[in-house]
Design an enzyme around this catalytic site. Sequence first.
Site, short mmCIF file in Angstrom:
data_model
loop_
_atom_site.label_atom_id
_atom_site.label_comp_id
_atom_site.label_asym_id
_atom_site.label_seq_id
_atom_site.Cartn_x
_atom_site.Cartn_y
_atom_site.Cartn_z
N LYS A 174 0.85 -1.20 0.00
CA LYS A 174 0.00 0.00 0.00
C LYS A 174 0.88 1.24 0.00
CE LYS A 174 -1.97 2.93 2.64
NZ LYS A 174 -1.95 4.09 1.72
N GLU A 177 -1.40 7.33 -0.59
CA GLU A 177 -2.47 7.73 -1.53
C GLU A 177 -2.06 8.94 -2.36
OE1 GLU A 177 -2.43 7.51 1.68
OE2 GLU A 177 -3.52 9.10 2.72
N GLY A 227 6.83 5.59 7.72
CA GLY A 227 5.96 6.77 7.77
C GLY A 227 6.13 7.49 9.08
N GLY A 228 5.10 8.20 9.47
CA GLY A 228 5.19 9.08 10.64
C GLY A 228 5.05 8.32 11.97
N THR A 231 1.39 7.34 13.13
CA THR A 231 0.86 6.15 12.45
C THR A 231 1.58 4.91 12.98
OG1 THR A 231 0.69 7.57 10.50
CG2 THR A 231 0.21 5.26 10.18
N GLY A 232 2.88 5.04 13.22
CA GLY A 232 3.64 3.92 13.77
C GLY A 232 3.07 3.46 15.11
N GLU A 249 9.88 2.03 10.29
CA GLU A 249 10.85 3.08 9.95
C GLU A 249 10.12 4.40 10.09
OE1 GLU A 249 13.99 2.82 9.20
OE2 GLU A 249 14.10 0.64 9.02
N CYS A 283 13.55 11.60 5.74
CA CYS A 283 13.51 11.17 7.15
C CYS A 283 14.84 11.44 7.84
CB CYS A 283 13.14 9.71 7.24
SG CYS A 283 14.19 8.68 6.22
N GLU A 384 9.76 16.78 14.30
CA GLU A 384 10.16 16.77 12.89
C GLU A 384 9.22 17.67 12.10
OE1 GLU A 384 8.91 13.14 10.95
OE2 GLU A 384 10.82 12.97 9.91
P1 NAD Z 1 2.18 8.74 7.25
O1 NAD Z 1 2.41 8.01 8.52
O2 NAD Z 1 1.14 9.80 7.22
O3 NAD Z 1 1.74 7.71 6.10
C1 NAD Z 1 2.56 6.64 5.71
C2 NAD Z 1 1.69 5.55 5.11
O4 NAD Z 1 0.84 5.04 6.13
C3 NAD Z 1 0.77 6.02 3.99
O5 NAD Z 1 0.71 5.01 3.01
C4 NAD Z 1 -0.56 6.18 4.69
O6 NAD Z 1 -1.66 6.05 3.83
C5 NAD Z 1 -0.49 5.04 5.68
N1 NAD Z 1 -1.36 5.18 6.85
C6 NAD Z 1 -1.80 6.33 7.43
N2 NAD Z 1 -2.60 6.02 8.49
C7 NAD Z 1 -2.63 4.67 8.58
C8 NAD Z 1 -3.27 3.75 9.47
N3 NAD Z 1 -4.04 4.16 10.48
N4 NAD Z 1 -3.08 2.44 9.27
C9 NAD Z 1 -2.30 2.01 8.27
N5 NAD Z 1 -1.69 2.81 7.38
C10 NAD Z 1 -1.84 4.13 7.54
O7 NAD Z 1 3.59 9.27 6.79
P2 NAD Z 1 3.91 10.15 5.50
O8 NAD Z 1 3.43 11.54 5.77
O9 NAD Z 1 3.46 9.47 4.26
O10 NAD Z 1 5.51 10.11 5.50
C11 NAD Z 1 6.28 11.01 6.21
C12 NAD Z 1 6.89 10.33 7.42
O11 NAD Z 1 7.62 9.18 7.02
C13 NAD Z 1 7.90 11.21 8.13
O12 NAD Z 1 7.70 11.16 9.52
C14 NAD Z 1 9.25 10.57 7.78
O13 NAD Z 1 10.25 10.80 8.71
C15 NAD Z 1 8.87 9.14 7.67
N6 NAD Z 1 9.86 8.40 6.86
C16 NAD Z 1 10.76 7.60 7.50
C17 NAD Z 1 11.73 6.92 6.76
C18 NAD Z 1 12.76 6.04 7.44
O14 NAD Z 1 13.51 5.36 6.75
N7 NAD Z 1 12.84 6.02 8.75
C19 NAD Z 1 11.78 7.07 5.37
C20 NAD Z 1 10.84 7.90 4.76
C21 NAD Z 1 9.87 8.57 5.52
#
Ligand code: NAD
Length: 490
Positions: A174, A177, A227-228, A231-232, A249, A283, A384
């Site tokens: 996934k 979006e 991701g963020g 969400t993690g 990550e 990131c 961040e």
């Molecule tokens: P995000 O957490 O908003 O979204 C990431 C993904 O998770 C998207 O596909 C989103 O649709 C999905 N998502 C959102 N809510 C969800 C839920 N409740 N359940 C399951 N999936 C869900 O993050 P973003 O804004 O897309 O990315 C930016 C973040 O990613 C920043 O914090 C950045 O530091 C981090 N990031 C980390 C690394 C790393 O290697 N550590 C690399 C790239 C980005």
Amino acid sequence: MVATLFIDGVWRAASDNGFHDVHSPHDQSVVATVSQATEADVDDAIAAARRSFDSGIFTSWSFKERSDLVSKIADLLERDADLIARKESDDTGKRFTEAQYDLADVISTFRHFAALGAKEHGRKVDVGLPHVHSQIVHEPLGVASLIGPWNYPLLQIAWKVAPALVAGCSFIVKPSELTPQSAIALMKIIEEAGTPKGVANLILGPGSVVGTLLINDPRVDLVSFTGGLTTGQTIMRAAAQTIKKLALELGGKNPHIIFADADLDAAIDNAVTAAFLHSGQVCSAGTRLIVERSIHDRVVSEIVRRAAKIRLGGPSDEMAETGPLISAAHLRNVSEYVEKGVAEGATLLVGGKRSELPEHANGWYYLPTVLDNAKSSMYCVQEESFGPVMTVEVFDTEAEAIAIGNDTNFGLSGGVWSSDSEKAARVASALRHGTIWVNDFGPYRPAAEWGGYKQSGIGRELGEHGLGEYLEIKHIWTNNAPSRSGWFRD
Ligand code: NAD
């Protein structure tokens, strides 16, 4: 009809024919229209992945056979690299050239895991009994949900898909979006390369709808997420119900320490790149500058001079050095972050607002920004921004530099500049972050592990551990001279 979901080996529309437009962050034009999955579609994708895994259709392949498949995918990616880079650049707003670099990294990732898979797996264990054969074997972990962000859409997905394939997992991808096009292209290639039906599935749509099922469903064994932090945290809570394996990550607020004895020309140039590359939407961006007091004025004035002349522009602006932020919402967040920093007492030296150029009027362009006189306690230092915002703190001693660099809940990456190699090595060792660059900032290679200490994540991608995330470890004890255990009386 839009049919961009890939489920059980078939391209299909959403069950309710739902779709959504993808907008360019450069000018808001529609760059693609893609299916938006329903809960029923996600259910089908998970069922297909589970069925394919349990059938043994892919797990029965040897590591060597799966590595050959991954090599073939790398070849096909190479063939289509420019086409995919164009899609990536349309979705993210980054320059085409930058997207081409990303594609080269994607291909190296597939090549790395193909080579790793071709190696010997497992080992014999000497248990001190000549009649016992004890063996550790590595087996595919199961069904994985692979969820990616929008900043390096295909690269972050590649870090998951390539090892999952080598390991023999079935999965559901996934992408964000906001940036789905390159994942669709990758899936077409995975299909063309001859991946068995149901092994690789693609679901598109917002995380709040389709992501929730992907992280809650008991048929999923592993969630690998980039991701963020928020969400993690949601994913960790969901995983507790069925003790899913997790690879996370997350974000970073990465310290970049410059000592007075550093090669300042190189350090300053790298500091500008570390903070403003891809408009800070990285990131591991070095957005927390920590500079020795005696060189503060010289370093900061030069960074400000350089930041003020960074040229912003869209995918086809050949002269641009960086692009827009991903969305209106993100632009709003970055603006508020800077306003909060100023309200807390940081000094705005440059930027701090949207680009006012007429050619940027319809895009999400935010100027490279430097906030001086920052303190560790400030929101703008601890959180961040994921935008082009550098905060500056000063230190007087090595111990203070280390203490500031570790004063964060994150732990993804950091940099240290000094011509004293022993001092640099001491600081590198004391910093609690997953990657440390000495006299450099930013480079990584697929052969080296990537991941975070503390709240920057769990587990590692890339390197050898990046494959290990997708494997179970089994111990098989074979007694070649069976005898009674003799523990209980007859
Ligand atoms: P995000 O957490 O908003 O979204 C990431 C993904 O998770 C998207 O596909 C989103 O649709 C999905 N998502 C959102 N809510 C969800 C839920 N409740 N359940 C399951 N999936 C869900 O993050 P973003 O804004 O897309 O990315 C930016 C973040 O990613 C920043 O914090 C950045 O530091 C981090 N990031 C980390 C690394 C790393 O290697 N550590 C690399 C790239 C980005």
